[in-house]
Structure formats: C-alpha cells, structure tokens
Design an enzyme around this catalytic site. Structure first.
Site, mmCIF file in Angstrom:
data_model
loop_
_atom_site.group_PDB
_atom_site.id
_atom_site.type_symbol
_atom_site.label_atom_id
_atom_site.label_comp_id
_atom_site.label_asym_id
_atom_site.label_seq_id
_atom_site.Cartn_x
_atom_site.Cartn_y
_atom_site.Cartn_z
ATOM 1 N N LYS A 59 15.053 -6.573 -7.069
ATOM 2 C CA LYS A 59 14.126 -7.722 -7.756
ATOM 3 C C LYS A 59 14.743 -8.329 -9.071
ATOM 4 C CE LYS A 59 10.581 -7.381 -5.029
ATOM 5 N NZ LYS A 59 9.791 -8.652 -4.561
ATOM 6 N N SER A 88 2.704 -5.231 -8.639
ATOM 7 C CA SER A 88 2.277 -3.694 -8.801
ATOM 8 C C SER A 88 3.463 -2.880 -9.079
ATOM 9 C CB SER A 88 1.379 -3.407 -7.473
ATOM 10 O OG SER A 88 2.392 -3.439 -6.313
#
Length: 360
Positions: A59, A88
């Site tokens: 990411k 999250s």
C-alpha cells in the site's frame, strides 16, 4: 489489447516507479522448492514479497505516488497539504507514512472504524504521526466522516485538501502497478525469464488493476493474469463472469480471514480488471489458511491471509487444470504481512487434519 480507454496507462505506472523509488523498498523475489513440490503440475513459483515492504504491505506504493505527485515529490516547498482518507489497516499506515515522507507541511487525517485492531490504530497514531478519527465500521459511515472532515478543512482554508482513496484513485492504481514492474525486472535478473502466469489478490482492485496495466503494457498477451479472491467474498469473480460490476450480496457476512480483500471494485478499477485480466479464481477459507501456514513454515515469511489467497490459488487443482502446462512458471504477489499472529495461528491449528494433508 489497448489500455488507452482506462484511467491509467503504462507511462503512468513507470512515472510512478521513478517517483516513489527513493521512498520504498525494492522487495525481494524468492523461490521455495518445497512449495514447488506441492504444485499439481511441474512448475516453479516466484514470490514477490511485499510483506517486507515499508508498513508491511504494497500500500505504501500507491499512497506515496498519490501524495508525492500532489506536493511535488517531497521538495519541501512549504505547501500545506491536508491528506484525508479512510481505512481500517494497511492503507491507513501507508498514507500516514507517505505524508511524513512528503516533506513540507503535509499532515494526514485517517478515518478508521472503532473496531480496528489496536496495533493498527497505534501504528497510525504513534509510529507514523497521523491524526485518527474513529467512526462506525460500515463503508458509508467512513465516507461520510471523510467528506465532513474534508469540507471542514476546506472551509478553514490555509491548506490544500487531498483525499486519497484506498484503491480507486488513479495515482494509487499507478503506484500499485510498480509491484510487477519490479518483479519482471527481478525475474530477468535471476535469469528466470518472465513468469508465464501472474497471480494477484483482488479486493478493491488497486493492486490488481495497476498490475494488469503494467503487465499488459510491458508484455502484451504473452502473459496470463489471474486474480485471486476468497470464495466468501466473490464480488470480483461474479462481476468478471457476468460482465457487470457486482457488489457484495446482502447475505454476505464478510467474515473471511482475508480481511484485506473486503472492499469491492470501483468505477476506475473495474474496467481495467474487466478488460485486462484473464481470469478470477476463488479459494475456500481452509485453502487460504493452509497456504498461509505453509508460507510461514516453509519460507519463514510472516504473510497475512490476504497474501495467502494467491498462494492457495497457485496450489489449487483448478489452477493446475487451467494453467498447469509442464514447465510453467508462476509469479505470485505476497501483498502484505500485517497479521494477528495468535489469531491466525489458532485458526490454522484448528483445521481438520485431513484438510492439512490433502495436497498441502
């Protein structure tokens, strides 16, 4: 096969790679003979280990590209930038770190569900220095709170407001596509050639679509691209099979161990997946857990179950029947390693004994 009609093309991915290269790890490509021996065909697997990436997942690539492109590649020119996102877990940590790497006055506000794992909340706040705003766990609540925060910051003035979507932002997609740019380079450096088939996990589709663009742009139709998804959350496969974007079923509980793949495809990622992927294959929870445990045991690499999904597809009989020609080579992206070790270890230990032995 053309990608000009999509929001991202190969030049965007290559530009992203140049932009983020100083800020990320060039994660290793590894092999494992004992896992090769478990294939239902004579072949070899090459693993791109993004579990060893900064923040523990791929990411950081997309987050860095989106933020650095906006603020000028970390030039420290004094621009004040308020970065806002919702996540999250892995994307939250990536945006928090990327904001700190950007230089200048770049600050991140992350909207996170109240039930987010404590270690991830602590990492975002304490390790990477972002502001955290808690909300309900459903996607609509996250988006609503993000919109409210963005609007409030715009009214206050004094800073550019940048919303970085976890998967559907074109700059994020381009950044994620750098995984396979590196993997192709590394396999050639290993004198392994280019894998015949690439297996990439799919959830919201940032990783999947970015690397579809990269692989098709670099290799054309000479390579097969197979996306991997949990059977319990098969919205991408149902979309691919029907030709129309599908959401989760109302009855879906979204309780897969591969919790990083809960998000559905979006308006930017879906057309790329639809047009450029060859196949989407699903695997059961038991297959995911067994594959995850195998990588822990045989490769000594702590991956999360979302990464185990791709390994499970490679080891499946369905994959062997479709793609298991003699001598085929397979590239698998191990997308991350942020995992609750005690929880997943317990689930693996509770698998029925016959499942542990059957083929794996």
């Amino acid at each position: 096969m053309t990608i000009s009609r999509h929001c991202v093309g190969l030049p965007d991915v290559l530009a992203a790679h140049d932009r983020i290269r100083p800020h990320i790890h060039r994660t290793p490509v590894l092999t494992c003979r004992s896992l090769d021996a478990l294939l239902s065909f004579q072949g070899r697997i090459y693993f791109k280990v993004e579990a060893l990436q900064k923040t523990g997942s791929f990411k950081i690539r997309g987050a860095c590209n989106a933020i650095l492109r906006h603020v000028g590649d970390g030039a420290g020119d004094g621009r004040s930038v308020a970065v806002v996102t919702h996540s999250s877990g892995n994307h939250a940590q990536a945006v928090a770190l990327a904001s700190s790497l950007a230089g200048g006055d770049c600050r991140a506000t992350i909207v996170m569900p109240r039930d987010s794992p404590r270690q991830k909340l602590d990492a975002v706040k304490s390790t990477y220095g972002a502001e955290v705003v808690l909300c309900a766990s459903d996607p609509l609540s996250r988006e609503k709170v993000c919109d409210e925060i963005s609007a409030e910051k715009r009214r206050a003035g004094g800073a550019d407001v940048l919303f970085v979507h976890p998967s559907d932002d074109p700059d994020v997609i381009a950044g994620q596509g750098t995984v396979c740019v590196e993997m192709v380079e590394q396999c050639r450096e290993m004198q392994a050639g280019t894998p015949d088939v690439f297996i990439i996990p799919v959830g919201g589709g940032g990783l999947a679509s970015g690397n579809c663009v990269a692989l098709r742009g670099m290799l054309g139709d000479a390579v097969k691209i197979v996306l991997a998804e949990p059977a319990r959350m098969d919205d991408a496969k149902r979309s691919f099979d029907s030709g129309h974007l599908q959401g989760h079923r109302p009855s879906d509980t979204l309780d897969s161990v591969a919790d990083g793949l809960k998000t559905i495809l979006g308006p930017n990622t879906w057309p790329i997946v639809r047009d450029l992927a060859d196949d989407i294959m699903t695997v059961s929870e038991e297959e995911i857990l067994r594959a995850t445990g195998l990588v822990w045991e045989r490769m000594k690499i702590l991956i999360e179950p979302s990464a185990g999904v791709g390994v499970a597809v490679a080891l499946s009989r369905d994959f062997a029947q479709k793609y298991g020609d003699v001598g085929v080579t397979v590239g698998v992206v191990l997308c991350g390693g942020n995992v609750d070790v005690l929880k997943i270890s317990k689930l693996i230990s509770e698998l029925p004994s016959q499942c542990k032995k059957s083929g794996i």
